[in-house]
Design a protein around this motif. Structure first.
Motif, short mmCIF file in Angstrom:
data_model
loop_
_atom_site.label_atom_id
_atom_site.label_comp_id
_atom_site.label_asym_id
_atom_site.label_seq_id
_atom_site.Cartn_x
_atom_site.Cartn_y
_atom_site.Cartn_z
N ILE A 18 -36.17 6.22 -60.42
CA ILE A 18 -36.18 5.05 -59.54
C ILE A 18 -37.59 4.87 -59.01
O ILE A 18 -38.17 5.78 -58.41
N GLN A 26 -34.11 -0.25 -58.19
CA GLN A 26 -33.22 0.03 -57.07
C GLN A 26 -31.96 0.73 -57.59
O GLN A 26 -31.66 0.69 -58.78
N ARG A 74 -28.95 -0.11 -57.16
CA ARG A 74 -27.93 -1.04 -57.62
C ARG A 74 -28.08 -1.39 -59.10
O ARG A 74 -27.13 -1.83 -59.75
#
Length: 288
Positions: free
Chosen positions: A11, A29, A31
């Motif tokens: 990430i 991110q 998500r």
């Protein structure tokens, strides 16, 4: 974690740049991890399984035809194909379609993958990559090789051309067999593709065109090609094309029949995900 994981995902951020540099995939991110796993991850698994299964199928069929031919030539090392076909089979005639299958195929759409997370369990349980699928691939290739070999053998046995000359020679038989093999493998590829793109069309039909173009062009150079004029003499006969069509029909019809039966009575998670939802059908009926 990066050293022990099969696939590393990093990430991006001030604290995670070292992990990003050592990972296979980088996301911005948390998500984005859902789409990476449930969409692109399972697409990659699905493509690789299809790629390997079709790659084994076409090469097993190519090899098993030699076993059928060995019975008629005293188990010698005499090949059934010409040298150029053996060289170009994996290099030119069947490589690009399977490459496009492994890069662009999608069994379900993106929103269907996100709405059905249980599709992700297929990779965890090895539904598409196991010993059963491998044995089925071997049996299917054996059946294909029998059809591809014995249909031309029966069509050319004690046969003459339309002008009365004999055509039952080794060169005509080899060209007949390898043409059936190319057509059958491309027809099988059409059944494997779920998501047709313009590259799939170019690679698939271009491979067939390349085979016939190379066969006719090489047949004009006696110093390069041993089967001089065989393509013109063999493929100009109507019953040769009838035998090619019959070979393709006998190979593809059982696969279509089995797929219809399995879809009708033993539908998989993929088949259920591709069906329109009840809410979508209600909305459509209200709009109509």
């Amino acid at each position: 974690m990066i050293k022990t994981a099969h696939i590393g995902v990093g990430i991006s951020g001030q604290e995670g740049m070292q992990a990003v540099l050592s990972s296979d995939y980088s996301i911005g991110q948390f998500r984005d991890l859902q789409r990476l796993l449930l969409v692109h991850g399972r697409w990659s698994y699905h493509r690789m399984c299809k790629f390997l299964r079709y790659f084994l199928l076409k090469n097993f069929t190519f090899t098993f035809v030699h076993l059928c031919y060995a019975h008629f030539c005293g188990l010698t090392a005499q090949p059934v194909y010409d040298d150029w076909f053996s060289t170009c089979y994996n290099l030119l005639y069947t490589s690009l379609p399977v490459l496009a299958l492994g890069l662009f195929d999608q069994d379900v759409e993106e929103h269907q993958s996100l709405h059905s997370p249980k599709l992700y369990t297929q990779g965890q349980l090895n539904h598409h990559s196991n010993w059963i699928s491998f044995l089925f691939c071997v049996m299917q290739s054996m059946y294909y090789s029998i059809i591809v070999f014995f249909i031309p053998y029966g069509a050319l046995y004690d046969t003459v051309r339309q002008d009365g000359r004999e055509i039952a020679d080794y060169q005509s038989f080899a060209l007949f067999v390898q043409t059936c093999l190319i057509i059958v493998m491309n027809a099988q590829m059409c059944l494997e593709i779920r998501n047709w793109t313009w590259l799939n069309h170019i690679f698939l039909w271009g491979s067939s065109v390349a085979y016939f173009a190379a066969t006719f062009i090489l047949g004009s150079f006696p110093t390069m090609f041993q089967f001089l004029g065989t393509a013109r003499n063999c493929l100009s006969q109507f019953y040769i094309w009838l035998g090619i069509f019959l070979s393709c029909l006998l190979c593809i019809l059982p696969v279509i029949f089995l797929h219809v039966i399995l879809t009708q009575y033993y539908s998989t998670i993929n088949e259920e995900a591709r069906k329109p939802s009840t809410q979508t059908m209600i909305n459509f009926s209200m709009l109509s």
